[in-house]
Design a protein around this motif. Sequence first.
Motif, mmCIF file in Angstrom:
data_model
loop_
_atom_site.group_PDB
_atom_site.id
_atom_site.type_symbol
_atom_site.label_atom_id
_atom_site.label_comp_id
_atom_site.label_asym_id
_atom_site.label_seq_id
_atom_site.Cartn_x
_atom_site.Cartn_y
_atom_site.Cartn_z
ATOM 1 N N ARG A 119 0.747 -0.794 -0.305
ATOM 2 C CA ARG A 119 -0.057 -0.629 -0.204
ATOM 3 C C ARG A 119 1.179 1.317 -0.205
ATOM 4 N NH1 ARG A 119 -3.422 -2.857 4.283
ATOM 5 N NH2 ARG A 119 -4.751 -3.738 2.524
ATOM 6 N N GLU A 129 -5.127 10.213 12.491
ATOM 7 C CA GLU A 129 -5.696 12.083 12.204
ATOM 8 C C GLU A 129 -4.724 12.090 13.220
ATOM 9 O OE1 GLU A 129 -6.983 12.769 9.442
ATOM 10 O OE2 GLU A 129 -8.688 11.037 8.675
ATOM 11 N N GLN A 154 -2.191 -0.026 7.417
ATOM 12 C CA GLN A 154 -2.942 -1.110 7.984
ATOM 13 C C GLN A 154 -4.693 -0.260 6.415
ATOM 14 O OE1 GLN A 154 -3.417 -3.128 8.988
ATOM 15 N NE2 GLN A 154 -1.946 -3.193 10.660
ATOM 16 N N PRO A 155 -5.176 -0.913 6.603
ATOM 17 C CA PRO A 155 -6.318 0.122 5.795
ATOM 18 C C PRO A 155 -6.961 2.026 6.316
ATOM 19 C CG PRO A 155 -6.960 -2.484 5.983
ATOM 20 C CD PRO A 155 -5.804 -1.685 6.643
ATOM 21 N N HIS A 156 -6.937 1.091 7.892
ATOM 22 C CA HIS A 156 -7.649 2.274 8.305
ATOM 23 C C HIS A 156 -6.891 3.134 8.406
ATOM 24 C CE1 HIS A 156 -6.430 0.076 10.934
ATOM 25 N NE2 HIS A 156 -6.244 1.197 12.143
ATOM 26 N N ARG A 157 -5.276 3.335 8.080
ATOM 27 C CA ARG A 157 -4.881 4.158 8.125
ATOM 28 C C ARG A 157 -3.808 5.722 7.044
ATOM 29 N NH1 ARG A 157 -1.942 0.979 12.865
ATOM 30 N NH2 ARG A 157 -3.416 1.353 14.536
ATOM 31 N N ARG A 208 -5.429 6.411 4.079
ATOM 32 C CA ARG A 208 -6.204 7.358 3.970
ATOM 33 C C ARG A 208 -5.380 9.311 4.385
ATOM 34 N NH1 ARG A 208 -12.146 6.121 2.707
ATOM 35 N NH2 ARG A 208 -11.478 6.089 5.015
ATOM 36 N N HIS A 265 1.474 5.655 18.074
ATOM 37 C CA HIS A 265 0.566 3.782 18.438
ATOM 38 C C HIS A 265 1.157 3.651 19.467
ATOM 39 C CE1 HIS A 265 -0.093 -0.056 17.977
ATOM 40 N NE2 HIS A 265 0.611 -0.864 17.773
ATOM 41 N N GLU A 295 -3.960 7.980 17.356
ATOM 42 C CA GLU A 295 -3.683 6.876 15.711
ATOM 43 C C GLU A 295 -3.691 8.285 14.333
ATOM 44 O OE1 GLU A 295 -4.816 4.718 14.068
ATOM 45 O OE2 GLU A 295 -5.688 3.390 15.082
#
Length: 303
Positions: free
Chosen positions: A73, A216, A251-254, A256, A209, A214
């Motif tokens: 990614r 954002e 990770q997928p949720h980070r 972007r 972390h 997180e």
Amino acid sequence: MDPALVPYSPIMHRPALRWPNGARVALWVVPNIEHYEYLPKYVRVRDPWPRSPHPDVLGYAVRDYGNRVGLWRLFQLTDDLNIPCTVSLSMTVIQHFPAILEAMEKRNWELMSHGIYNTRYHWNFSPEEERAAMQESREIHRRLTGREQKGWFSPAITNTLNTFDLAAECGYTYTADLYHDDQPFPLRVKTGRLVSLPYTVELNDVLLHRRGEEAEEFARQIRDYFDTVYAEGAEQGRVMCIALHPYWVGQPHRIRAVRSALEYILSHSGVWLARGSEIVDWFNTQHLPSVEAHLAAREAAHG
């Protein structure tokens, strides 16, 4: 900091540092592509895995995710934004995972040594052991890329009192082991020449972390940091390092949130996207003589 190694120098009292084409900020993006031993062979000062007895399957698997999924990614993100990277690399990565080496070579990423494994700390290493690790890193890099390695960064930030002299002795031209400045700075080593290139533990996803923050919040800190050094860079050029670990930021949720922060930086003019050796080469040829003259004059004035 030992003044014999790093003489004190207030940043605004130095000769003004200018980057190529009048850039204000040299953006240094550093993915940490690491390899952790499933069963570490020896532990001296700190157990690399928090869950004992070994194996720590959870800890290992989370980091393995970075090399299997998260890194890819990150490749896509840096491809989309045309960002060249300098890798903080556990050298066994390119021995165990040829596909990762191929992908980095395709992108012309620079490979800075981060030791052999990220589970082998250099604390309490003798000079002979530390020198051997550096030489092994250079040999692996030379054999698999055909090039000489330029950057050294001790695994897990476990440098010793001998690290800088040994790095220069072994042929490295810069180190990421110091965090004392916003510009490259010459180190006074016993042989050769070594420049400190400022890595970061502030804009470092793993440190956030560990504090329970997180993505954002990480993205907000990246933007705030950039706004400050971009304004300051009008008078004194700055290095902005962003340290990324694929097992966290990939990770997928980070991913972007980090993309949005990088897009914000790239929406500004006067940002130089550079690899570590490019920053150091520019500094050495265009700025180092004036810095050395400035330091000599300060020392003469203060006896």
